[in-house]
Motif scaffolding. Sequence first.
Motif, mmCIF file in Angstrom:
data_model
loop_
_atom_site.group_PDB
_atom_site.id
_atom_site.type_symbol
_atom_site.label_atom_id
_atom_site.label_comp_id
_atom_site.label_asym_id
_atom_site.label_seq_id
_atom_site.Cartn_x
_atom_site.Cartn_y
_atom_site.Cartn_z
ATOM 1 N N ILE A 110 78.060 35.382 95.094
ATOM 2 C CA ILE A 110 77.938 36.724 94.507
ATOM 3 C C ILE A 110 76.993 36.700 93.306
ATOM 4 C CG2 ILE A 110 79.208 38.560 93.309
ATOM 5 C CD1 ILE A 110 81.583 37.884 95.108
ATOM 6 N N PHE A 111 76.951 35.594 92.591
ATOM 7 C CA PHE A 111 76.077 35.491 91.420
ATOM 8 C C PHE A 111 74.594 35.554 91.787
ATOM 9 C CE2 PHE A 111 79.902 33.303 89.770
ATOM 10 C CZ PHE A 111 80.148 34.147 88.699
ATOM 11 N N PHE A 112 74.271 35.354 93.062
ATOM 12 C CA PHE A 112 72.879 35.314 93.491
ATOM 13 C C PHE A 112 72.486 36.506 94.359
ATOM 14 C CE2 PHE A 112 74.507 31.006 92.891
ATOM 15 C CZ PHE A 112 73.690 30.597 91.849
ATOM 16 N N LYS A 113 73.329 37.519 94.439
ATOM 17 C CA LYS A 113 73.035 38.711 95.230
ATOM 18 C C LYS A 113 72.064 39.607 94.461
ATOM 19 C CE LYS A 113 75.807 37.983 98.712
ATOM 20 N NZ LYS A 113 75.352 37.901 100.069
ATOM 21 N N GLU A 114 70.913 39.880 95.065
ATOM 22 C CA GLU A 114 69.874 40.674 94.407
ATOM 23 C C GLU A 114 70.362 42.069 94.017
ATOM 24 O OE1 GLU A 114 66.819 39.921 93.328
ATOM 25 O OE2 GLU A 114 67.184 37.843 93.913
ATOM 26 N N LYS A 115 71.119 42.705 94.901
ATOM 27 C CA LYS A 115 71.612 44.057 94.606
ATOM 28 C C LYS A 115 72.450 44.082 93.338
ATOM 29 C CE LYS A 115 72.078 45.371 99.449
ATOM 30 N NZ LYS A 115 73.050 45.718 100.487
ATOM 31 N N LEU A 116 73.243 43.054 93.147
ATOM 32 C CA LEU A 116 74.126 43.002 91.981
ATOM 33 C C LEU A 116 73.388 42.558 90.725
ATOM 34 C CD1 LEU A 116 77.271 41.465 93.694
ATOM 35 C CD2 LEU A 116 76.749 43.873 93.267
ATOM 36 N N ILE A 117 72.376 41.742 90.897
ATOM 37 C CA ILE A 117 71.573 41.313 89.752
ATOM 38 C C ILE A 117 70.753 42.490 89.214
ATOM 39 C CG2 ILE A 117 69.623 39.862 89.049
ATOM 40 C CD1 ILE A 117 70.712 37.737 91.030
ATOM 41 N N ASN A 118 70.191 43.281 90.119
ATOM 42 C CA ASN A 118 69.346 44.401 89.718
ATOM 43 C C ASN A 118 70.125 45.561 89.127
ATOM 44 O OD1 ASN A 118 67.101 42.990 90.583
ATOM 45 N ND2 ASN A 118 67.158 43.886 92.625
ATOM 46 N N ASP A 119 71.350 45.771 89.574
ATOM 47 C CA ASP A 119 72.164 46.873 89.075
ATOM 48 C C ASP A 119 73.560 46.342 88.783
ATOM 49 O OD1 ASP A 119 73.307 49.246 88.393
ATOM 50 O OD2 ASP A 119 72.945 50.249 90.297
ATOM 51 N N THR A 120 73.722 45.805 87.585
ATOM 52 C CA THR A 120 74.982 45.142 87.239
ATOM 53 C C THR A 120 76.154 46.096 87.080
ATOM 54 O OG1 THR A 120 74.403 45.208 84.902
ATOM 55 C CG2 THR A 120 73.834 43.207 86.117
ATOM 56 N N LEU A 121 75.900 47.362 86.864
ATOM 57 C CA LEU A 121 76.992 48.309 86.663
ATOM 58 C C LEU A 121 77.403 49.002 87.953
ATOM 59 C CD1 LEU A 121 78.899 49.525 84.622
ATOM 60 C CD2 LEU A 121 77.171 51.256 84.125
ATOM 61 N N TYR A 122 76.445 49.507 88.710
ATOM 62 C CA TYR A 122 76.769 50.281 89.912
ATOM 63 C C TYR A 122 76.348 49.595 91.206
ATOM 64 C CZ TYR A 122 77.628 54.016 86.615
ATOM 65 O OH TYR A 122 78.116 54.750 85.591
ATOM 66 N N GLY A 123 75.882 48.377 91.125
ATOM 67 C CA GLY A 123 75.453 47.670 92.325
ATOM 68 C C GLY A 123 76.616 47.422 93.275
ATOM 69 N N PHE A 124 76.327 47.481 94.565
ATOM 70 C CA PHE A 124 77.356 47.267 95.580
ATOM 71 C C PHE A 124 76.823 46.325 96.642
ATOM 72 C CE2 PHE A 124 79.423 48.137 99.613
ATOM 73 C CZ PHE A 124 80.751 48.055 99.253
ATOM 74 N N ASP A 125 77.675 45.397 97.047
ATOM 75 C CA ASP A 125 77.326 44.466 98.106
ATOM 76 C C ASP A 125 78.549 44.292 98.997
ATOM 77 O OD1 ASP A 125 75.390 42.339 99.141
ATOM 78 O OD2 ASP A 125 77.249 41.212 98.842
ATOM 79 N N ASP A 126 78.351 44.363 100.301
ATOM 80 C CA ASP A 126 79.464 44.283 101.238
ATOM 81 C C ASP A 126 80.189 42.940 101.139
ATOM 82 O OD1 ASP A 126 80.999 45.510 103.387
ATOM 83 O OD2 ASP A 126 80.130 43.930 104.644
ATOM 84 N N TYR A 127 79.437 41.843 101.040
ATOM 85 C CA TYR A 127 80.068 40.524 100.911
ATOM 86 C C TYR A 127 80.937 40.466 99.655
ATOM 87 C CZ TYR A 127 80.726 35.550 100.144
ATOM 88 O OH TYR A 127 81.289 34.321 99.915
ATOM 89 N N ALA A 128 80.412 40.968 98.558
ATOM 90 C CA ALA A 128 81.172 40.949 97.309
ATOM 91 C C ALA A 128 82.446 41.773 97.436
ATOM 92 C CB ALA A 128 80.313 41.472 96.167
#
Length: 120
Positions: free
Chosen positions: A93-111
Motif C-alpha cells: 500500500i505504501f507504493f500505490k501511486e493513487k495513494l501517494i498522489n492523493d493522500t487524503l482522498y485517494g482510493f485503491d481497491d487493494y488497499a
Amino acid sequence: MSALATFYQRLVDLPAAQSACELAGLPLLAPYWPGIIAFALLSQLLRLSSNTLSSLVFGAKFDSLTPRKKYDWGVRVVSQVHAIAVVVLAVPIFFKEKLINDTLYGFDDYASRVYTIICG
C-alpha cells in the motif's frame, strides 16, 4: 465469477445491508461489510482451534494451563497471526501511486481489501 464471489455480491446487494450502512452514515461500507464479518468469524475460529493445535504441539505442558491462560493463549495466537498478515499485506500500500498522489482522498481497491482484513 466463482460461486463464492457471487454469494459475496448477493450479500453486498442486500437492500437491508445497503440501508443499514446508509443509516449508520457509512455508505461506502456496503461493499465490505461481508468481508469484515467473515474475517471476524475467521478470527474466532482460529482462537477456538488454537487450543487444539497448541495441545497437539505442546502436549501436557499446554494441557496443564488454567482455562483462563488457555483462553489468553488463543487470543495471543490470533493477535500474532493477524499482525503478521496485516504487515505483509499492508507493505504494498505504501507504493500505490493513487495513494501517494492523493493522500487524503485517494482510493485503491487493494488497499480497501487490506483495510477490510484489518477491521475484521
